[in-house]
Enzyme design. Structure first.
Site, PDB file in Angstrom:
ATOM      1  N   LYS A  63      34.376   4.111 -22.592  1.00 62.62           N
ATOM      2  CA  LYS A  63      34.489   5.403 -23.262  1.00 62.62           C
ATOM      3  C   LYS A  63      35.952   5.737 -23.381  1.00 62.62           C
ATOM      4  O   LYS A  63      36.781   5.285 -22.572  1.00 62.62           O
ATOM      5  CB  LYS A  63      33.790   6.500 -22.449  1.00 62.62           C
ATOM      6  CG  LYS A  63      33.356   7.678 -23.293  1.00 62.62           C
ATOM      7  CD  LYS A  63      32.114   7.308 -24.087  1.00 62.62           C
ATOM      8  CE  LYS A  63      31.411   8.485 -24.681  1.00 62.62           C
ATOM      9  NZ  LYS A  63      30.010   8.139 -24.979  1.00 62.62           N
TER      10      LYS A  63
HETATM   11  N1  GLU Z   1      29.056   7.823 -28.531  1.00 62.84           N
HETATM   12  C1  GLU Z   1      27.747   7.252 -28.646  1.00 62.84           C
HETATM   13  C2  GLU Z   1      27.074   7.180 -27.286  1.00 62.84           C
HETATM   14  O1  GLU Z   1      27.423   7.906 -26.392  1.00 62.84           O
HETATM   15  C3  GLU Z   1      27.744   5.929 -29.400  1.00 62.84           C
HETATM   16  C4  GLU Z   1      28.558   4.845 -28.779  1.00 62.84           C
HETATM   17  C5  GLU Z   1      28.672   3.597 -29.639  1.00 62.84           C
HETATM   18  O2  GLU Z   1      28.056   3.539 -30.694  1.00 62.84           O
HETATM   19  O3  GLU Z   1      29.405   2.691 -29.231  1.00 62.84           O
HETATM   20  O4  GLU Z   1      26.139   6.452 -27.086  1.00 62.84           O
END
Ligand code: GLU
Length: 414
Positions: free
Chosen positions: A103
């Protein structure tokens, strides 16, 4: 109240104890593989300089390259990003896609920046994290406060530095730049499939349920629309400005149009009563979809939740304290790593399409997403029934178990 990181660590502890993993492996799974903290200097449009804090955490790489979104939010910090990265690891493992978890975040309120300022923040942040991202290393995507334009800027910045166009470095891009059909609505569509699986299992006809959605943004807005289009009665939605309620039902598509035409909040929409974000969580509905931020259901309000089903569109909306209270009261909580996994599922499809330079139709994407969501739900619910676990613990046990297996099979270097 339990923070996101405390919550993630407690959930991990529960899975570790069900799996019977030893303390060393527990520690390894609790610790991020890499945490990068960067300064993001921004030249404001008025010529002044501001220095923002940025982060990228790669929690675990045992099953493949790191994957996870980038968040622009004023209150994001390293601990929050660590929690969110850990949840991505379990989420990818749970739905069986070949990624570890990551993240990123920049502590900034994107609403106070002009478009040019946002572009500069994004490009500088992308350059700072460039050493650790890439289609084989770590693939960012949108999250709270970022969107497909943000991804286009990151893709462009990475490509300019590389000297050639690298579409597979991010997902959630515009379709015109190697994005996938169906990615924009994927998380929301997945939330709907997860909700329907839970309702079906309980013998409830989804056309008879009343739904409240907290967070009428990228995830919650389209989730409300899809649920409404499928026959549910969406009675309340909210955003940062507050919430609206109409017991006879709202029209999410009309509401989305209202916001697109310049309204700053859903509050004040004709024919609705105003409710606060916390009142929305306690409305007399069947299904509650928290689709905003972490920790909104906590020890202080979980007993007041009247919904029978909580379907987590957001990451980490329910603290472990609240989980206990909801479980004791018989509320079915479809956990984030399952309920909102449609986004990263279609991110995976996007990355596969980019690597092959061969693109699928929207129907193909949606069909594969539906199949993946339904089989993941079935697996979680089967384990929950077999072992007498909550859906959350069952989902964590599957995710954590797969990562532990991958680690053990690879072995520890050196
Ligand atoms: N931000 C989204 C999540 O928390 C998508 C992450 C992604 O597609 O890599 O799952």
């Amino acid at each position: 109240m339990q923070s996101a990181l405390e919550s993630a660590l407690l959930q991990l502890e529960s899975a570790v104890s069900v799996l019977g993993l030893d303390e060393g492996l527990h520690q390894l799974l609790a610790t991020p593989r890499r945490s990068l903290e960067v300064a993001v200097p921004l030249r404001r449009d008025d010529g002044t300089l501001e220095v923002l804090q940025g982060y990228r955490v790669q929690h675990n790489l045992s099953r493949g390259p790191a994957k996870g979104g980038i968040r622009f939010h004023p209150r994001t910090d390293l601990d929050e990003v660590r929690a969110l990265a850990m949840w991505m690891t379990w989420k990818c493992a749970l739905i069986g896609i070949p990624y570890g978890g990551a993240k990123g975040g920049v502590a900034v309120d994107p609403r106070r920046l002009s478009r040019n300022e946002l572009e500069r923040v994004t490009r500088r942040y992308a350059s700072e994290i460039m050493p650790i991202i890439g289609p084989e290393k770590d693939i960012p995507a949108p999250d709270v406060g970022t969107d497909e334009q943000t991804m286009a800027w990151i893709m462009d910045t990475y490509s300019i530095h590389s000297g050639y166009t690298v579409t597979g470095v991010v997902t959630g891009k515009p379709v015109s730049l190697g994005g996938s059909q169906g990615r924009a609505g994927a998380t929301s569509r997945g939330v709907m499939y997860a909700a329907f699986s839970a309702l079906r299992e309980a013998g409830v006809d989804h056309r008879r349920v009343r739904v409240a959605v907290q967070g009428f943004g990228k995830v919650g807005g389209l989730a409300a629309q899809y649920l409404h289009d499928a026959g549910c009665c969406v009675v309340a939605v909210s955003d940062v400005g507050g919430g609206i309620y109409n017991p006879r039902g709202l029209d999410p598509a009309a509401l989305l149009k209202h916001l697109r035409s310049g309204a700053e909040t859903v509050v004040g929409y004709p024919g609705t009563d105003t409710v606060t974000n916390s009142e929305l969580l306690e409305l007399d509905v069947d299904v509650l979809v928290p689709a905003a931020l972490e920790g909104v259901l906590h020890e202080g309000n979980a007993a007041a939740v009247r919904a029978r089903f909580v379907v987590e569109g957001a990451n980490g909306p329910t603290t472990p304290d609240a989980d206990k209270i909801l479980e004791d009261r018989g509320v079915v909580v479809v956990p984030d790593i399952l309920a909102n996994s449609g986004g990263v599922a279609v991110s995976y499809f996007e990355w596969v399409q980019d690597l092959q330079a061969y693109f699928w139709s929207e129907d193909e994407v949606n069909d594969r997403l539906k199949a993946l969501m339904e089989s993941s739900y079935a697996e979680v619910s089967q384990l929950a029934a077999d072992k007498g676990l909550s859906l959350r613990t069952a989902a964590q046990v599957i995710g954590v178990g797969r990562v532990a297996d991958a680690h053990r099979t690879r072995g520890l270097y050196p």
